[in-house]
Design an enzyme around this catalytic site. Sequence first.
Site, short mmCIF file in Angstrom:
data_model
loop_
_atom_site.label_atom_id
_atom_site.label_comp_id
_atom_site.label_asym_id
_atom_site.label_seq_id
_atom_site.Cartn_x
_atom_site.Cartn_y
_atom_site.Cartn_z
N ARG A 98 0.95 -1.19 -0.04
CA ARG A 98 0.10 0.07 -0.08
C ARG A 98 0.68 1.13 0.03
NH1 ARG A 98 -4.74 2.04 -1.42
NH2 ARG A 98 -6.05 2.91 0.08
N THR A 372 -9.84 0.10 -9.99
CA THR A 372 -8.60 -0.77 -9.06
C THR A 372 -8.68 -1.86 -10.09
OG1 THR A 372 -9.27 0.31 -6.75
CG2 THR A 372 -8.37 -1.75 -6.85
N THR A 390 -4.21 -1.10 -7.09
CA THR A 390 -4.77 0.26 -7.22
C THR A 390 -3.96 1.29 -7.66
OG1 THR A 390 -6.83 1.74 -6.34
CG2 THR A 390 -5.23 1.04 -5.02
N ASN A 392 -6.56 4.18 -7.20
CA ASN A 392 -7.53 5.04 -6.85
C ASN A 392 -8.47 5.61 -8.04
OD1 ASN A 392 -9.37 5.85 -4.78
ND2 ASN A 392 -8.43 7.73 -4.51
N ASP A 414 -7.74 8.67 0.27
CA ASP A 414 -8.36 7.43 0.92
C ASP A 414 -7.96 7.65 2.49
OD1 ASP A 414 -9.41 6.07 -0.99
OD2 ASP A 414 -8.16 4.64 -0.92
N SER A 443 -7.93 1.06 3.09
CA SER A 443 -8.54 0.68 2.03
C SER A 443 -9.61 -0.34 2.14
CB SER A 443 -7.39 0.02 1.16
OG SER A 443 -7.58 -0.75 0.08
N GLY A 463 -13.59 -1.64 -7.30
CA GLY A 463 -14.83 -0.88 -7.17
C GLY A 463 -15.12 0.03 -6.00
N GLY A 464 -14.08 0.49 -5.60
CA GLY A 464 -13.89 1.59 -4.44
C GLY A 464 -14.64 0.96 -3.27
#
Length: 565
Positions: A98, A372, A390, A392, A414, A443, A463-464
């Site tokens: 991340r 993503t 991702t 974003n 995020d 996340s 898909g957020g």
Amino acid sequence: MYKHRTPVFGSVLLLLLLLLPALAIAAAPGRVAVSSAHELATEAGMEILEQGGNAFDAAVAVSAALAVVEPASSGIGGGGFWLLHRAEDDYSIMVDGRETAPAAASRDMYLDEDGGVDRDSAINGPLAAGIPGAPAAWVHLAERYGTLPLAELLGPAIRLAEEGFPVDYKYQALLNFRAHVMLRFPETAEIFMPGGQVPETGVLIRQPDLAETLKAVAEEGFDGFYRGSVAENLVAGSNAAGGIWSLDDLAGYQVAEREVIRTDYRGYELISAPPPSSGGVAIAQILNMIEPFDLAGLDRVARIHLLSEAMRRAYRDRALYLGDPDFVDMPLEMLLSPFYAAGLRAGIRMDRATPSAALAADPSLLPESDNTTHFSLIDAEGNMVSATLTINLPYGAAFAPPGTGVLLNNEMDDFSAAPGAPNEYGLIGFDANAIEPGKRMLSSMSPTIVKSGDRVAVLGTPGGSRIITMVLLGILDFIDGNGPASWVALPRFHHQYQPDEISLERNLLGEEEIAELEALGHDVSVRARPWGNMHGVMWDRERNSVEAAHDPRWESGGAEVRELQ
């Protein structure tokens, strides 16, 4: 470079893990399966498997290929989570690549003079970018778990960047959404919008600068991206356009390994992503809440009502408690406890929706897009990878530092820019997810593996904020006895606490069923566009067969099963 970090779950959870039955995995001999968001990335994974690489080698190749051919959704300028299962010792771990906040980041960096959130600076241009973790994760996977040289694993991606790939409908559709931002940065636009126009389908997109950056990683590993000329160009280019990166930010980036979240649900063992992903915790909470209910005996409206009520409560806890485990003490033992789930369940009424406003969301009262990507794969030895990656929003920050070809993420959005203020996906957060230098943003990415006595599923999706609920519905469909072609095509619905509504894909429910939900007190929003891009593979050990499927909502995906000789 990596650091092994293990969050403390508490004695009760540790005892639960010890009591869970071990389930060694060995795949159908010779059969491998890869499902990803782009057929060229799937082919890259298959190429490595046919060269004798294992699932972890193939994961590097697929990740890097997606970074080239699916720039709207992931990339070398972003990050992700790689959930690994190693068959020989039944070992599961999550590799956390991340992004992190740069050292110059501050809690209020996106607030305007009136105390509101400046949405433009939070999502557009280099100030929105966290320090990328993807290339460090590729190096980590190759060195710690793979069998082939990194240069060989990145070969397909380098070839795709040099030779180009054809524009498809998804590339066009997502670029149309972000083209107005990309045009602010002419050198970036020239890469993805030659001549300043959204390209026609079939046009080849070549990325020679990205190819050179990938070659630097292939030759020098970590140092090829995080130190030296590539790092210098990244910092100089981003800061000239308003960014705040430093060379120390890049050189100091570290991959983390995280102990997975494990959940037992009706005889199935779920292995999913731990914080800084909220996915595994939220999925476990929802399953714990609904376990006593007879889902098969409920009609469709009642089932959606029940699941939405459980989703609502899990997303409330997401906002209040979850963040980067290296910065925040989280009550994971409580959140994952069946007794805590029983307390949440006690507030669910089957004849009435609970308004989100009735569920406390003030931390003083108490002790994530379609942009993503995901891939799932299994090799002939039974090693598995479920990876969600991702940058974003579509095309991330819509900015690439000149000379690098590296499209930067806009993952700083995020974080919680202000307590209770929604991000681009409508998710709210509080102190646990506030901006701090070096911190990983929370996340929703939820790569997951589900195991039973005779079947194994590997699945996930972009898909957020809806990732968690899509994966949940896929898990339940697998438990109902269906295969990956069903999971990925399943109509979707979602509730995330705030906004207080159930959102539905078109054609999921008829007008009378929607009216029934509204009569229960739900606000219902039917979305014009579908969401998600799920990819799954399954091994049926009883039949000795492997299946793979990609989401039919997008034509660019590739799912393939091969018999290796």
